[in-house]
Scaffold this motif. Structure first.
Motif, PDB file in Angstrom:
ATOM      1  N   PHE A  48       0.683  -0.878   0.176  1.00  0.00           N
ATOM      2  CA  PHE A  48      -0.360  -0.091   0.041  1.00  0.00           C
ATOM      3  C   PHE A  48       0.641   0.880   0.191  1.00  0.00           C
ATOM      4  CE2 PHE A  48      -2.036  -2.867   1.969  1.00  0.00           C
ATOM      5  CZ  PHE A  48      -3.685  -3.169   0.993  1.00  0.00           C
ATOM      6  N   VAL A  49       0.848   1.898  -1.171  1.00  0.00           N
ATOM      7  CA  VAL A  49       1.564   3.437  -0.485  1.00  0.00           C
ATOM      8  C   VAL A  49       0.157   4.827  -0.947  1.00  0.00           C
ATOM      9  CG1 VAL A  49       3.670   2.245  -2.324  1.00  0.00           C
ATOM     10  CG2 VAL A  49       1.515   3.121  -3.367  1.00  0.00           C
ATOM     11  N   LYS A  50       1.139   5.792  -0.862  1.00  0.00           N
ATOM     12  CA  LYS A  50       0.443   7.129  -0.697  1.00  0.00           C
ATOM     13  C   LYS A  50       1.192   7.454  -1.702  1.00  0.00           C
ATOM     14  CE  LYS A  50      -0.036  11.163   1.753  1.00  0.00           C
ATOM     15  NZ  LYS A  50      -0.070  11.471   3.241  1.00  0.00           N
ATOM     16  N   ILE A  51       0.714   8.240  -2.901  1.00  0.00           N
ATOM     17  CA  ILE A  51       0.913   8.670  -4.080  1.00  0.00           C
ATOM     18  C   ILE A  51       0.487  10.198  -4.085  1.00  0.00           C
ATOM     19  CG2 ILE A  51       0.626   8.531  -6.498  1.00  0.00           C
ATOM     20  CD1 ILE A  51       1.385   5.343  -6.018  1.00  0.00           C
ATOM     21  N   LYS A  52       1.272  10.770  -4.965  1.00  0.00           N
ATOM     22  CA  LYS A  52       0.776  12.708  -5.204  1.00  0.00           C
ATOM     23  C   LYS A  52       1.669  12.261  -6.351  1.00  0.00           C
ATOM     24  CE  LYS A  52       2.517  17.638  -4.405  1.00  0.00           C
ATOM     25  NZ  LYS A  52       2.891  18.311  -3.285  1.00  0.00           N
ATOM     26  N   GLY A  53       0.145  12.679  -7.606  1.00  0.00           N
ATOM     27  CA  GLY A  53       1.071  12.888  -8.847  1.00  0.00           C
ATOM     28  C   GLY A  53      -0.385  13.512  -9.702  1.00  0.00           C
ATOM     29  N   ILE A  88       3.639  10.367 -11.328  1.00  0.00           N
ATOM     30  CA  ILE A  88       3.874  10.627  -9.819  1.00  0.00           C
ATOM     31  C   ILE A  88       4.700  11.839 -10.157  1.00  0.00           C
ATOM     32  CG2 ILE A  88       4.361   9.225  -8.095  1.00  0.00           C
ATOM     33  CD1 ILE A  88       3.740   6.439  -9.414  1.00  0.00           C
ATOM     34  N   HIS A  89       5.429  12.253  -9.095  1.00  0.00           N
ATOM     35  CA  HIS A  89       5.771  13.043  -8.068  1.00  0.00           C
ATOM     36  C   HIS A  89       6.338  12.462  -7.149  1.00  0.00           C
ATOM     37  CE1 HIS A  89       3.217  15.966 -10.065  1.00  0.00           C
ATOM     38  NE2 HIS A  89       3.631  15.642 -11.287  1.00  0.00           N
ATOM     39  N   LYS A  90       5.782  11.830  -5.867  1.00  0.00           N
ATOM     40  CA  LYS A  90       6.003  11.627  -4.515  1.00  0.00           C
ATOM     41  C   LYS A  90       5.308   9.829  -4.754  1.00  0.00           C
ATOM     42  CE  LYS A  90       6.819  15.988  -2.868  1.00  0.00           C
ATOM     43  NZ  LYS A  90       6.773  16.826  -1.543  1.00  0.00           N
ATOM     44  N   VAL A  91       5.850   8.977  -4.144  1.00  0.00           N
ATOM     45  CA  VAL A  91       5.576   7.548  -3.371  1.00  0.00           C
ATOM     46  C   VAL A  91       6.721   7.422  -2.263  1.00  0.00           C
ATOM     47  CG1 VAL A  91       6.570   6.874  -4.828  1.00  0.00           C
ATOM     48  CG2 VAL A  91       5.120   5.531  -4.119  1.00  0.00           C
TER      49      VAL A  91
END
Length: 122
Positions: free
Chosen positions: A96-101, A114-117
């Motif tokens: 499970f991941v938290k992603i910013k994109g 994706i910018h951050k993971v």
């Protein structure tokens, strides 16, 4: 992959979320894959399960991450083009991941850049 509200995306995965995190999952999840049209060309931050993880080469030989992300509403193709070395070993398939994109369409299909993971629990 195209967002598919009919897909039984990852119902088995919800049971794998530790009990202490299940409440947080439901409170923090404000974007679902089926919502792509609502947030086109916008940056989102959300939680997903990594259904597939591949490391591929760009035309210039540099590496990039190609992921299939999933939630209860479907699956979504996601690519990380920059800072790949930092993220490469920080999570695995089925994590499970938290992603910013940024959500956008590419060749008529929804995609996430994706910018951050980061892996949940880290």
């Amino acid at each position: 992959m195209q967002a598919n509200p009919q897909a039984s995306a990852i119902p088995w995965a919800i049971g794998r979320i530790p009990r202490r995190m299940r409440r947080c999952w439901s409170l923090m999840k404000d974007f679902y894959i089926c919502d792509c049209a609502r947030v086109e060309n916008q940056t989102i931050t959300s939680l997903f399960v990594v259904a597939n993880k591949q490391v591929k080469s760009k035309k210039n030989g540099e590496l990039y991450l190609s992921l299939t992300l999933a939630d209860r509403s479907g699956q979504l193709q996601a690519n990380m083009w920059d800072n790949v070395a930092d993220a490469l070993d920080s999570f695995e398939q089925d994590d499970f991941v938290k992603i910013k994109g940024m959500v956008h369409k590419y060749n008529g299909r929804w995609q996430l850049t994706i910018h951050k993971v980061r892996r949940l629990g880290d």
